[in-house]
Structures are given as structure tokens and as C-alpha cells.
Design a protein around this motif. Structure first.
Motif, PDB file in Angstrom:
ATOM      1  N   VAL A 227       0.816  -1.192   0.000  1.00  0.00           N
ATOM      2  CA  VAL A 227       0.000   0.000   0.000  1.00  0.00           C
ATOM      3  C   VAL A 227       0.863   1.261   0.000  1.00  0.00           C
ATOM      4  CG1 VAL A 227      -1.395   1.324   1.613  1.00  0.00           C
ATOM      5  CG2 VAL A 227      -2.100  -0.926   0.955  1.00  0.00           C
ATOM      6  N   PHE A 228       2.060   1.182   0.617  1.00  0.00           N
ATOM      7  CA  PHE A 228       2.871   2.392   0.742  1.00  0.00           C
ATOM      8  C   PHE A 228       3.295   2.960  -0.606  1.00  0.00           C
ATOM      9  CE2 PHE A 228       3.262   0.773   5.048  1.00  0.00           C
ATOM     10  CZ  PHE A 228       2.955   1.916   5.743  1.00  0.00           C
ATOM     11  N   PRO A 229       3.879   2.158  -1.502  1.00  0.00           N
ATOM     12  CA  PRO A 229       4.187   2.735  -2.820  1.00  0.00           C
ATOM     13  C   PRO A 229       2.941   3.304  -3.498  1.00  0.00           C
ATOM     14  CG  PRO A 229       5.123   0.541  -2.624  1.00  0.00           C
ATOM     15  CD  PRO A 229       4.330   0.773  -1.394  1.00  0.00           C
ATOM     16  N   VAL A 230       1.809   2.597  -3.347  1.00  0.00           N
ATOM     17  CA  VAL A 230       0.590   3.037  -4.020  1.00  0.00           C
ATOM     18  C   VAL A 230       0.169   4.413  -3.526  1.00  0.00           C
ATOM     19  CG1 VAL A 230      -1.859   2.558  -4.305  1.00  0.00           C
ATOM     20  CG2 VAL A 230      -0.214   0.699  -4.460  1.00  0.00           C
ATOM     21  N   VAL A 231       0.110   4.566  -2.203  1.00  0.00           N
ATOM     22  CA  VAL A 231      -0.425   5.834  -1.696  1.00  0.00           C
ATOM     23  C   VAL A 231       0.594   6.965  -1.836  1.00  0.00           C
ATOM     24  CG1 VAL A 231      -2.099   4.834  -0.155  1.00  0.00           C
ATOM     25  CG2 VAL A 231       0.199   5.264   0.682  1.00  0.00           C
ATOM     26  N   ILE A 232       1.879   6.638  -1.797  1.00  0.00           N
ATOM     27  CA  ILE A 232       2.851   7.710  -1.981  1.00  0.00           C
ATOM     28  C   ILE A 232       2.805   8.192  -3.426  1.00  0.00           C
ATOM     29  CG2 ILE A 232       5.315   8.253  -2.003  1.00  0.00           C
ATOM     30  CD1 ILE A 232       4.367   8.154   0.766  1.00  0.00           C
ATOM     31  N   LEU A 233       2.646   7.245  -4.359  1.00  0.00           N
ATOM     32  CA  LEU A 233       2.551   7.634  -5.765  1.00  0.00           C
ATOM     33  C   LEU A 233       1.270   8.415  -6.012  1.00  0.00           C
ATOM     34  CD1 LEU A 233       3.568   7.481  -8.674  1.00  0.00           C
ATOM     35  CD2 LEU A 233       2.442   5.295  -8.904  1.00  0.00           C
ATOM     36  N   GLY A 234       0.161   7.936  -5.468  1.00  0.00           N
ATOM     37  CA  GLY A 234      -1.111   8.586  -5.740  1.00  0.00           C
ATOM     38  C   GLY A 234      -1.323   9.834  -4.923  1.00  0.00           C
ATOM     39  N   GLY A 235      -0.678   9.930  -3.800  1.00  0.00           N
ATOM     40  CA  GLY A 235      -0.953  11.031  -2.881  1.00  0.00           C
ATOM     41  C   GLY A 235      -1.643  10.468  -1.661  1.00  0.00           C
ATOM     42  N   LEU A 236      -1.054  10.755  -0.489  1.00  0.00           N
ATOM     43  CA  LEU A 236      -1.528  10.108   0.733  1.00  0.00           C
ATOM     44  C   LEU A 236      -2.979  10.410   1.056  1.00  0.00           C
ATOM     45  CD1 LEU A 236       1.319  10.352   3.362  1.00  0.00           C
ATOM     46  CD2 LEU A 236      -0.080   8.376   2.907  1.00  0.00           C
ATOM     47  N   ASP A 237      -3.456  11.574   0.659  1.00  0.00           N
ATOM     48  CA  ASP A 237      -4.794  11.952   1.103  1.00  0.00           C
ATOM     49  C   ASP A 237      -5.763  12.110  -0.066  1.00  0.00           C
ATOM     50  OD1 ASP A 237      -3.580  14.103   0.056  1.00  0.00           O
ATOM     51  OD2 ASP A 237      -3.913  15.457   1.737  1.00  0.00           O
ATOM     52  N   SER A 238      -5.567  11.317  -1.117  1.00  0.00           N
ATOM     53  CA  SER A 238      -6.442  11.467  -2.264  1.00  0.00           C
ATOM     54  C   SER A 238      -7.065  10.123  -2.628  1.00  0.00           C
ATOM     55  CB  SER A 238      -5.638  12.020  -3.439  1.00  0.00           C
ATOM     56  OG  SER A 238      -6.273  11.701  -4.634  1.00  0.00           O
ATOM     57  N   VAL A 239      -8.414  10.099  -2.693  1.00  0.00           N
ATOM     58  CA  VAL A 239      -9.109   8.863  -3.044  1.00  0.00           C
ATOM     59  C   VAL A 239      -8.842   8.518  -4.502  1.00  0.00           C
ATOM     60  CG1 VAL A 239     -11.376   7.823  -3.313  1.00  0.00           C
ATOM     61  CG2 VAL A 239     -10.866   9.158  -1.282  1.00  0.00           C
ATOM     62  N   ILE A 240      -8.898   9.535  -5.355  1.00  0.00           N
ATOM     63  CA  ILE A 240      -8.581   9.305  -6.773  1.00  0.00           C
ATOM     64  C   ILE A 240      -7.147   8.793  -6.887  1.00  0.00           C
ATOM     65  CG2 ILE A 240      -8.310  10.421  -9.016  1.00  0.00           C
ATOM     66  CD1 ILE A 240     -11.152  10.252  -8.233  1.00  0.00           C
ATOM     67  N   PRO A 286       7.068  14.472  -3.449  1.00  0.00           N
ATOM     68  CA  PRO A 286       6.725  13.720  -2.233  1.00  0.00           C
ATOM     69  C   PRO A 286       5.224  13.647  -1.975  1.00  0.00           C
ATOM     70  CG  PRO A 286       8.397  15.361  -1.779  1.00  0.00           C
ATOM     71  CD  PRO A 286       7.921  15.609  -3.162  1.00  0.00           C
ATOM     72  N   TYR A 287       4.461  14.638  -2.434  1.00  0.00           N
ATOM     73  CA  TYR A 287       3.034  14.622  -2.149  1.00  0.00           C
ATOM     74  C   TYR A 287       2.264  13.793  -3.175  1.00  0.00           C
ATOM     75  CZ  TYR A 287       4.117  18.467  -5.223  1.00  0.00           C
ATOM     76  OH  TYR A 287       4.636  19.212  -6.235  1.00  0.00           O
ATOM     77  N   GLY A 288       2.974  13.158  -4.094  1.00  0.00           N
ATOM     78  CA  GLY A 288       2.317  12.246  -5.021  1.00  0.00           C
ATOM     79  C   GLY A 288       1.605  12.960  -6.154  1.00  0.00           C
ATOM     80  N   LEU A 289       0.871  12.179  -6.933  1.00  0.00           N
ATOM     81  CA  LEU A 289       0.233  12.744  -8.123  1.00  0.00           C
ATOM     82  C   LEU A 289      -0.938  13.643  -7.755  1.00  0.00           C
ATOM     83  CD1 LEU A 289       0.211   9.573 -10.402  1.00  0.00           C
ATOM     84  CD2 LEU A 289       1.730  11.534 -10.537  1.00  0.00           C
ATOM     85  N   PHE A 290      -1.719  13.232  -6.771  1.00  0.00           N
ATOM     86  CA  PHE A 290      -2.935  13.974  -6.468  1.00  0.00           C
ATOM     87  C   PHE A 290      -2.970  14.495  -5.032  1.00  0.00           C
ATOM     88  CE2 PHE A 290      -3.882  10.904  -9.758  1.00  0.00           C
ATOM     89  CZ  PHE A 290      -4.511  11.682 -10.716  1.00  0.00           C
ATOM     90  N   GLY A 291      -1.893  14.304  -4.297  1.00  0.00           N
ATOM     91  CA  GLY A 291      -1.935  14.650  -2.878  1.00  0.00           C
ATOM     92  C   GLY A 291      -1.870  16.153  -2.646  1.00  0.00           C
ATOM     93  N   THR A 292      -2.206  16.543  -1.415  1.00  0.00           N
ATOM     94  CA  THR A 292      -2.092  17.944  -1.050  1.00  0.00           C
ATOM     95  C   THR A 292      -0.633  18.278  -0.824  1.00  0.00           C
ATOM     96  OG1 THR A 292      -4.117  17.542   0.161  1.00  0.00           O
ATOM     97  CG2 THR A 292      -3.089  19.685   0.439  1.00  0.00           C
ATOM     98  N   LYS A 293      -0.230  19.420  -1.354  1.00  0.00           N
ATOM     99  CA  LYS A 293       1.171  19.801  -1.244  1.00  0.00           C
ATOM    100  C   LYS A 293       1.387  20.441   0.120  1.00  0.00           C
ATOM    101  CE  LYS A 293       4.506  22.156  -4.185  1.00  0.00           C
ATOM    102  NZ  LYS A 293       4.621  22.836  -5.484  1.00  0.00           N
ATOM    103  N   GLU A 294       1.920  19.687   1.059  1.00  0.00           N
ATOM    104  CA  GLU A 294       2.085  20.271   2.385  1.00  0.00           C
ATOM    105  C   GLU A 294       3.461  19.987   2.957  1.00  0.00           C
ATOM    106  OE1 GLU A 294      -0.232  18.449   5.384  1.00  0.00           O
ATOM    107  OE2 GLU A 294      -0.513  16.627   4.245  1.00  0.00           O
TER     108      GLU A 294
END
Lengths: 298, 357
Positions: A227-240, A286-294
Motif C-alpha cells: 500500500v505504501f508505494p501506491v499511496v505515496i505515488l497517488g498522494g496520501l490523502d487522495s481517493v482518486i 513527495p506529495y504524489g500525483l494527487f496529494g495535497t502539497k504540504e
């Protein structure tokens, strides 16, 4: 018969399971900023509950539903008993609590007869028989059903977050807890719901994976690391991001298995390639493709 | 100098130099010397079977001091400490088998290899914070395990056996292995502990704590947070490398299973149970976790004989992770400052005795 479309299709099949697993992970992170290392173990719990029920003669579909309900409650319980006390504690403490929980659940599963062995679901009547052939790749009905179930759940959750009041409430809490609280939203209820929903999707992922590639504790719990590679790539806080990341990682790991295994001595690049992608993503975006840039830089 | 030379009754310090002393009184200094003296006598009275566990505790303590440096003092979550141990172990093994170096050269080489790799892995910490960094070290752990498993030079994760050690004419054999190694590990642990205690007094050590507490404030005070973080990774993984080298020699062989993800998690658990960011905790944590594991192992043997569980259930493999996980969770919920806090409170009690607060 071409290699590339085969790898792509196989990637989408496993990617949909990753996406479903990542969805539960993202739900928890998005609402409460908790990284849940116990997600793999919840996936395993759901899968084994469903399996135990089918062993007792319960219909497969019913068993799956009961398992999802059980992990729904399990998620809520974990949030209520353990995580609610950890609000405001340092991140390392919160991470370690979930790591500890994963170890506890591991031990509990080992206390049942399902800890050590390899099992497989008895296929329900609907899923037996000849599958279809896509670009020369035979796809079993199980795989098609797995992808459809995963996509259905993912679509359902996307719809839920965009249209239903409860979903919008959860998004509000995710955006700004203070603001949400000040307009009368129960943040605690949202946290509990996020954990419960994550449990529900975990059981679904576990059952689908169990149908496709059998049930072992190591294999099911191992999804918790994928799951970690997946969510880091997609963005930790993005459902899409979870959906896109899941599919991408699934496809990329199959591509690496198809094209790199011959070059690398010993093969098995599938196991490590997602984590190399993870490191690259962390360094570039680091915030992934769709994550919030924080991310703040030092 | 305090009013009493034996018990510290208050804070009489008037200069920074006094504030930086390691021991407040001679009695404290004496108690440490007595403790080390008693530890030197320990193998003479301890049963042989327990000596092995004691050696494991001491090796893990070295690694946990290192982990405390990165995670406890600097606040960089590191889920890859076992991999750094592994880097040290494999470097030591290569130095000992390929270069035929004696162990007192091979182990430092392991430490240096660990430090180099640790510095490299720590580089993302310039850009990443908190859980992103945790995930990065997790990825390194997994890549390390896979990489070793696919390198023919490292026996693809299989066993590389190390030559037995000869010190002062005494050769470590099957019968006195634990005994000899006790006297080899203990000085290393003491030196490494004192070394860190002293680094902590310097501006470099204190800058790490400043960065942990608030890196922006630290930057405003003229500390370069980036340098501090890289330094923390370097020192922390140096300790891990030394521990790995010791572990390799102590186990007589290097196997990848000894440096897996679960060991990283165990080391983190030791650091937390002992108390993050505390030197006594770095010794108490390994003591607690290894003892717990051994007790549960023995207990589950007895439980398994009682026929309480269905057939096919291995009670030990079930109860070990269960008790380990419970220990972490309960400590974090009820005593987040770990065993070091109990140690501190009991010291305080004796200091104030017979007067209460």
C-alpha cells in the motif's frame, strides 16, 4: 500474442486490489492523519473471517458481506479503544501503536487454525467455468469479478464522498478539523466512520485477493506494505490517487516482472520495483500525483 | 561542586561547565564503576543458557542507542535500523572472509560501512519529514533485504560463516563462545554508551535535540537542520553497523533473516519501551523485550502442552507477536516515556528519601 497487453491486463487485475487496499489506507489518513501499519492485518482478518464462514457452509457472497461487516466493526473498535487516546501524541507514537496492533492481530490470527497454512476459497457457482480471452490473455471469471467488485466499491466510495451528506462531512473534517468542529460536525464520529469504512474495504480487498491467489497470512498481510508505494505515488490523502496509484503500481510491477526479470540475476523484481518507485516519487514529488502539497523543506 | 559530595540535594550549579558534567556527585560516578564491575562478574554466576540472551541484549542495546540518536534525539523516524545493522554485518563478514582481517578491524569496518550507507539513506531527510521519511527508510529496508537476496557475493541471503575469534590467546570455541563474547561485547557497549553521552554534551549533540524539538527555531538559532539530520543518520547507522558486526561474529554467520523488517520493528519497540531519547532507556528497552520474548517462549511451551488450543496451532508463534504488540501498545498508551521514566522516578525517590515531595 503480445507480451505488453498481457502485462498491462495482469497489472490492472492486481492493481484493482491494491487500489482497494490503498483506499482504506487513504480514508484513515485523510480524516485523522494516522498512518495505519495494521491495514494488511485487517485485510487478512476480513479474508479469514469470510473463509471460516464458507468452511461452515455459509454461502460465499453472504460470507463476504458478513466479513465486511465484521471488519467494519473491528475498524471502529480499534479507533475507539486505541487511536482515540493517541490524538495529539507525536507521530512516532501513533505509528508505533498501529505497528503494535498489527503484531497483536498477527498473533490472534495465529491462535486460529488459519495462521500457518495455505487455503483457497471454494469458488461460488457464478465464478466457475470458462472465462474470456482478452488480447490473447485468458482471464478467469474470478479475475473479472474481482476487478468489477473492486471498481464497484471504488466507484461507490467516490460517489459517496462527492454526493452524500456524510461523505461531504468527512471531506470537511479532512480539510480543516477546527472549522468542521466549529460548524457542529462531530469529528470523533467521522474518525470512527473512516476507520470503519477502511475496515470494510479491507475485507473486500482480502476476499478478492483470496479468490484470485489463495489465502495465506503472509500474502494477505503483505498487501499492507504494498500500500505504501501506491499511496505515496497517488498522494496520501487522495481517493482518486489511491485508485490511479493502485493501477499504476500494479501495471508497473508487472512490467518490471516482464521486462526486467530476465536482466536482473535471480529475477523477482516485482517485489522490489514498487519500493524503488516509492523512493523516486519521494525525491521528486513527495506529495504524489494527487496529494495535497504540504511538505515543507528544510 | 554540590554541598554534599555523595547525594545531590539541589541544583548548585553556577557555571555552564558545571551544567555539562556527566556525574553530579562522586557517588554517581562510583555507582557506575560498581555497576560495570558487577557486570564484569556477571558471567561467573549466570547460567550458561542465559548468557546468550544477555549477549543479545547488549548487542541490541548498541543498535538501540543508534536508533535513539536518529529517532529519539533527532526525531527522524527510522524503520530501517535492522537494515543498517545488516549493512554492517555484511561488511564485517566480507572483511573477515575475503580480506581475512581480524575481528577488531572487521567490526569497525562494519560500523563505517553502516555510517556511509546511513548517510546516503539519510539524504532524503533534507527534504522529507515525519512519516514521509519513515516510509523512505521502510523502502530502504525492503530494498536492502531484496538486494542482499539477489547478490551472489553475499550468498544471496544465505549463511556466510565467520571465522572463530581469538583474543589474548583464548580461542572462542563451541563451549566458551558466549562467555568469551560477553567480555568482547561489554566493553564495546560501555565505550559506545559513554561516547554518545559525551557527544550529547557537545554542541553537535545538543543541536540534534534542538532540531527534534523545533527545526525552524533551531535554524533561527544558527543550527543547520540539514547538517544535524545527516549527522544523526550518520552516527545512528554507525552504531547500527557496529552492532551488526558484533551480531555477525556472535551468531558465527550472517543470515538475512537476522536483519529483516521485523527486527527493525523490534528495535523501534525496544527504543520506545525503554524511553525515546534516553540513554538508560537504550539498555532497559532491549532488556525488557528480549526477556519478554524468552518468558513468553517458555510460557507458551507449557501452555502448548495443556491441550487448550486446537491442533495445528503453534502457541509460541501466536503468543510472541501478541505479547510483543501488546507491550508496545500498552506502553505507548500508559507510559509513553518508557521504562526510563520509572528509572528516573525511582532515582528521585531515593534522592529525596526520607523526605517526600
Amino acid at each position: 500474442m503480445d507480451l505488453l497487453p498481457q502485462l498491462l491486463i495482469a497489472g490492472v487485475v492486481i492493481g484493482s486490489v491494491y487500489a482497494l487496499a490503498a483506499l482504506g489506507f487513504v480514508l484513515i489518513y485523510k480524516s485523522s492523519r494516522v498512518i495505519n501499519f495494521a491495514h494488511g492485518q485487517i485485510i487478512a482478518t476480513g479474508a479469514f473471517i469470510a473463509f471460516a464462514l464458507t468452511q461452515k457452509g455459509v454461502n460465499f457472497w453472504l460470507a463476504g458481506l458478513i466479513a465486511m461487516l465484521a471488519t467494519f466493526l473491528l475498524g471502529m473498535l480499534i479507533e475507539r479503544v486505541f487511536l482515540r487516546r493517541m490524538v495529539g501524541e507525536p507521530i512516532i507514537a501513533v505509528i508505533m501503536v498501529t505497528i503494535g496492533l498489527s503484531s497483536v492481530i498477527d498473533g490472534l490470527i495465529h491462535l486460529t487454525p488459519y495462521g500457518a497454512g495455505t487455503f483457497s476459497f471454494e469458488r461460488p457457482a457464478l465464478l466457475t467455468g470458462q472465462g474470456i480471452e482478452l488480447f490473447g490473455l485468458p482471464l478467469s471469471k474470478t479475475q473479472i469479478a474481482g476487478v468489477l467488485m473492486a471498481l464497484g466499491l471504488l466507484g461507490g466510495f467516490t460517489y459517496f464522498f462527492n454526493k452524500s451528506t456524510l461523505g461531504i462531512t468527512m471531506r470537511a473534517v479532512a480539510d480543516d478539523q477546527m472549522a468542521a468542529m466549529s460548524v457542529g460536525t462531530s469529528v470523533e464520529r467521522v474518525f470512527a466512520l473512516a476507520w470503519a469504512a477502511a475496515g470494510l474495504t479491507a475485507a473486500a480487498a482480502g476476499v478478492i485477493l483470496g479468490l484470485m491467489s489463495g489465502l495465506t497470512l503472509g500474502g494477505l498481510a503483505g498487501i499492507g506494505l504494498k500500500v505504501f508505494p501506491v499511496v505515496i505515488l497517488g498522494g496520501l490523502d487522495s481517493v482518486i490517487g489511491a485508485i490511479v496509484g493502485g493501477m499504476l503500481i500494479g501495471i508497473l510491477e508487472n512490467l518490471s516482472a516482464g521486462y526486467l526479470d530476465g536482466i536482473v540475476p535471480g529475477g523477482g523484481t516485482r517485489e522490489v520495483f514498487p519500493f524503488i518507485i516509492l523512493i523516486i516519487v519521494l525525491l521528486i514529488r513527495p506529495y504524489g500525483l494527487f496529494g495535497t502539497k504540504e511538505i515543507e523543506r528544510v | 561542586m554540590p554541598a554534599s559530595r555523595f547525594t545531590q540535594t539541589g541544583n548548585y550549579r553556577t557555571r555552564y561547565a558545571q551544567d555539562q558534567t556527566i556525574f553530579a556527585t562522586y557517588a554517581e560516578q562510583l555507582s557506575l564503576i560498581v555497576l560495570i564491575g558487577l557486570l564484569l562478574l556477571l558471567p561467573l554466576i549466570l547460567p550458561k543458557t542465559m548468557l546468550r540472551d544477555v549477549n543479545m541484549i547488549m548487542i541490541y542495546a548498541v543498535a538501540v542507542i543508534g536508533l535513539n540518536i536518529t529517532t529519539g534525539y533527532t526525531g527522524l523516524i527510522n524503520i530501517g535500523q535492522a537494515a543498517f545493522m545488516g549493512v554492517g554485518a555484511y561488511a564485517t563478514a566480507l572483511a573477515a572472509t575475503r580480506l581475512n582481517l581480524p575481528f577488531f578491524l572487521a567490526i569497525p569496518i562494519g560500523g563505517i560501512a553502516g555510517a556511509l550507507v546511513g548517510t546516503f539513506v539519510g539524504l532524503p531527510s533534507l527534504r522529507l519529514k515525519y512519516l514521509y521519511l519513515a516510509v523512505a527508510t521502510l523502502a530502504f529496508q525492503i530494498i536492502f533485504e531484496w538486494g542482499v537476496g539477489h547478490t551472489p557475493l553475499l550468498a544471496q541471503g544465505g549463511a556466510i560463516s565467520l571465522p572463530p575469534v581469538q583474543v589474548f590467546g583464548v580461542k572462542a570455541t563451541f563451549f566458551n563462545h558466549n562467555f568469551v563474547w560477553y567480555y568482547l561485547i561489554l566493553p564495546v557497549l560501555v565505550v559506545m554508551g559513554l561516547l554518545w553521552r559525551n557527544v550529547l554534551r557537545t554542541k553537535h549533540g545538543r543541536s540534534l535535540i534542538a532540531v527534534r524539538d523545533n527545526d525552524r527555531a533551531a535554524a533561527a538559532m544558527g543550527i543547520n537542520p540539514g547538517t544535524a539530520k545527516i549527522m544523526a543518520f550518520m552516527i545512528g547507522s554507525f552504531y547500527a553497523g557496529i552492532a551488526g558486526g558484533l551480531f555477525a561474529y556472535f551468531q558465527k554467520a550472517v543470515v538475512i533473516e537476522d536483519y529483516g523488517l521485523h527486527i527493525s520493528i523490534q528495535l523501534l519497540a525496544m527504543a520506545i519501551v525503554g524511553g525515546l531519547g534516553s540513554l538508560p532507556g537504550s539498555f532497559l528497552g532491549p532488556l525488557f523485550i528480549v526477556t519478554l520474548d524468552r518468558l513468553v517462549g517458555n510460557g507458551s511451551q507449557w501452555l502448548g502442552a495443556q491441550n487448550l488450543f486446537p491442533a495445528g496451532v503453534d502457541v509460541a508463534t501466536a503468543l510472541r507477536p501478541l505479547s510483543f504488540g501488546l507491550a508496545i501498545v500498552l506502553f505507548l498508551m500508559f507510559e509513553p516515556r518508557g521504562l526510563a521514566n520509572w528509572w528516573r522516578l525511582s532515582r528521585l525517590y531515593f534522592k529525596k528519601w526520607p523526605y517526600k515531595f
